[in-house]
Enzyme design. Sequence first.
Site, mmCIF file in Angstrom:
data_model
loop_
_atom_site.group_PDB
_atom_site.id
_atom_site.type_symbol
_atom_site.label_atom_id
_atom_site.label_comp_id
_atom_site.label_asym_id
_atom_site.label_seq_id
_atom_site.Cartn_x
_atom_site.Cartn_y
_atom_site.Cartn_z
ATOM 1 N N SER A 30 0.800 -1.228 0.000
ATOM 2 C CA SER A 30 0.000 0.000 0.000
ATOM 3 C C SER A 30 0.830 1.274 0.000
ATOM 4 O O SER A 30 0.322 2.342 -0.334
ATOM 5 C CB SER A 30 -0.949 0.018 1.204
ATOM 6 O OG SER A 30 -0.218 -0.026 2.419
ATOM 7 N N ASP A 321 -3.706 8.508 7.323
ATOM 8 C CA ASP A 321 -4.587 7.692 8.155
ATOM 9 C C ASP A 321 -3.724 7.066 9.250
ATOM 10 O O ASP A 321 -2.617 7.551 9.514
ATOM 11 C CB ASP A 321 -5.358 6.652 7.326
ATOM 12 C CG ASP A 321 -4.455 5.690 6.561
ATOM 13 O OD1 ASP A 321 -3.272 5.548 6.924
ATOM 14 O OD2 ASP A 321 -4.927 5.065 5.596
ATOM 15 N N HIS A 324 -0.662 5.165 6.951
ATOM 16 C CA HIS A 324 0.011 5.646 5.748
ATOM 17 C C HIS A 324 0.435 7.117 5.830
ATOM 18 O O HIS A 324 -0.268 7.935 6.420
ATOM 19 C CB HIS A 324 -0.904 5.437 4.542
ATOM 20 C CG HIS A 324 -1.292 4.011 4.361
ATOM 21 N ND1 HIS A 324 -2.497 3.497 4.806
ATOM 22 C CD2 HIS A 324 -0.617 2.965 3.800
ATOM 23 C CE1 HIS A 324 -2.547 2.205 4.530
ATOM 24 N NE2 HIS A 324 -1.429 1.860 3.915
#
Length: 346
Positions: A30, A321, A324
Site C-alpha cells: 500500500s 490515516d 500511511h
Amino acid sequence: MVLGFLLFLLFFPSLAAPSRIPAIIVFGDSTVDAGNNNYVHTIARANFPPYGRDFPGGRATGRFCNGRLATDFVSESLGLPPTVPAYLDPAYSIKDFATGVCFASAATGLDTATSDVLSVIPLWQEMEYFKEYKKRLTRYVGRKKAMHIIHEAVYIVSVGTNDFIENYYSPTSSRRKQFTVEEYEDFLIGLAARFLSKLHRQGARKISFTGFSPFGCLPSERATNFLGHGGCVEQYNKVAIDFNMKLQALIERLCASFPGLKLRFAPTYDLFLHVVQNPSSYGFENAIRGCCGTGRMEMGYFCNEWSRFTCEDPNKFVFWDSVHPSESLNRIFANQTLRTSLAEFL
C-alpha cells in the site's frame, strides 16, 4: 539554515536529468499501490473520499493517501509523468505503461500467507503481471526498444512491513507457531532473494529496495500500546532495524552474484524516526495520529467521508490515516530516495 533546507526539500522535488531513465516500474504494497486493489475482491481499498482529496482533480484513485505517493514524486523528478498508473486500471493502456507502471497491491507482503489475509495480489502474481507487461511492451515498441526500457528503467520495491503487522503479530497467525521472529526475518529475506533474482532474470538492472521504517511508531500501533502509554512499540522497531541489516547484507550478496545488477538499499528508518520525533523541523504539527478521523485506528473503509474529526489541512500531519504517510511526507521520502538509492542512476 538547516530548517530552511528541510523545508525546501519538502516543497520542491529534486531535479534530475530525465534522459537516462525511460520508465519507473513499481512493486510492493500500500505504500506504493496506485490503485490495483480497486480491481481485486478485497476490503483493502482506498478508492473513495476522503482518500485522494488532494490528488490532481480531487480523485480517489485507490492510493492510500490524501494525494500522491512517493513513487509519483520520483517519477515526476525523473522527467517522467507526474503519476505512476496502476497496471490493472483499464483507463490506462500500454502507451501509458511504457513510461511507468505500478504492480503493487495494498496489504500484500513477501510472504504469500500475508496476501491471503485480505485476499490481495501476492508478490508472485505481481511478477506474473510484469512478465505479461513485457510482452505487451514488446508488441507496442518492438523488441529492441522494449529491452532498452526494461534494462534502463528504475525499479522500486517497497514491501515487507505487512508480513509483521498483518501476519506474524496477528493473534491468529500460524507463522508465530512456525518461526521465532528472527527465523521469520530470515524466511522473508529468502523470499526477497528469490523475488529479486527473478526480477534480475527478467531484465531489471537498476533496483531500489525500500528498507523498513520504524513501524512501531505508526499511529495504529501506538494506539494499542497501552503498557507503553501510547509510545512507539520498540519491539517492532527492533524488528525493523534487524530486518534492514539482513536486507543490506542480502543486497551485497546479490550484487556480487549478478554482474551488472545495481541493487540498492533505500533507507527510511532514520529519516522516518526523525520526522516522528521532530515534526516541527519538517513543517508538521502532528506526528502521533493521522489526519483521517481520530487518526488512531482508521484506514481503508474506516477512513471515509463520514469520519468525524478528519483534519482540514493534511499538510500539518505526518500521517494521512493510522498507517500511511500524508502526501507531504511522501514528498520527503521521494527526495530521500532520489538522494540515496537512486542517486547513481540519475
